[in-house]
Design an enzyme around this catalytic site. Structure first.
Site: not given
Ligand code: 13P
Ligand code: ZN
Length: 273
Positions: A115, A139, A141, A169, A210
């Site tokens: 990313e 980023h 998940h 908040e 995602h």
């Molecule tokens: P990477 O291992 O390349 O960082 O990818 C993980 C991910 O969350 C892709 O969206």
């Molecule tokens: Zn991801």
């Protein structure tokens, strides 16, 4: 002193591990990047051993010559604390903003997160719109936020209102709201363009089905933003599981926050629909 004793490197490692402990980084899921300050760059020159230039996959002229600490592609965030030199890397962006080279880390091989285009395009936007104040792009998940992207309409207003209403908040922590990117193929320039477009306005960009990206000035604030969004999403999941809202925070209630908390919430999220 080792590279991993430098304050910003320790901050990066700590944050990666905190996210892992929260359950936001299954396997190699999620990634993190930090735009290194000029005085920090001069602190670490001795640790640098430049490797070959490689294409970023997009163009970020606004970041020419800058250094970033980034997580490695396919590396597990849960391993960063134990083995930072093999799971993260320091990279340098060239004078055109088109190529990068690793100057430290990923010692056993590897490359920065897949990313990287999204991270760097987000950094470029945030550097510009915050006059250089924002330094961290994250980023993750987290399960509750992702679950909501299967149930709520995928638009900025719906997600902003849903998240704001679940915890008082929230509008204080992310007053500009959140943006939503529809499902797209991850890892390339196309999704990076869409995400960085949202970063012009928001500090939070949700990737449907995602995860999400958060931007902030330092590790604590960016982690805290992710944590606040996911906590709110968790409450929303519980509320939906109990049959939905029976009462909530109203638009007028939100307007009342403006004075005491010094925030101005965009009217587009307060107007009745
Ligand atoms: P990477 O291992 O390349 O960082 O990818 C993980 C991910 O969350 C892709 O969206
Ligand atoms: Zn991801």
């Amino acid at each position: 002193m080792a590279m991993t004793d430098i304050t910003f490197v320790r901050g990066f490692i700590h944050m990666a591990n905190e996210g892992y402990l929260r359950g936001w980084h299954e396997r190699n899921g999620g990634n993190l990047s930090y735009r290194v300050k000029p005085d920090e760059v001069s602190q670490i020159r001795d640790y640098m051993a430049p490797r070959k230039w490689a294409p970023i996959g997009t163009c970020v002229p606004g970041l020419a010559g800058e250094f970033f600490l980034v997580s490695g592609s396919g590396k597990f965030m849960g391993n960063v604390k134990e083995d930072p030199a093999n799971t993260i890397a320091l990279i340098e962006v060239d004078s055109q903003g088109e190529n990068y080279r690793i100057v430290w880390g990923l010692e056993a091989g590897g490359r920065p997160t897949s990313e990287l285009p999204s991270h760097l395009m987000n950094h470029e936007v945030k550097k510009r719109v915050t006059n250089g104040a924002h330094r961290v792009i994250y980023h993750a998940h987290p399960a509750n936020l992702i679950a909501l992207t299967f149930v709520l309409p995928l638009d900025d207003r719906t997600f902003t209102r849903a998240l704001w209403e679940m915890a008082t908040e929230c509008p204080v922590v992310f007053p500009s709201g959140v943006g939503v990117v529809p499902w797209m193929v991850p890892g390339g320039r196309e999704i990076a363009v869409e995400t960085s477009r949202l970063m012009e306005t928001y500090d939070v960009a949700i990737w449907a089905h995602h995860g999400l990206f958060c931007s902030g000035e330092d590790f604590d604030l960016t982690f805290g933003l992710m944590d606040t969004v996911e906590k709110s999403a968790e409450i929303m999941v519980k509320v939906l599981s109990m049959g939905g809202k029976r009462q909530t925070i109203t638009s007028d209630n939100f307007r009342e926050l403006a004075g005491p908390f010094g925030i101005t919430l965009p009217e587009k999220f307060l107007d009745p629909q």
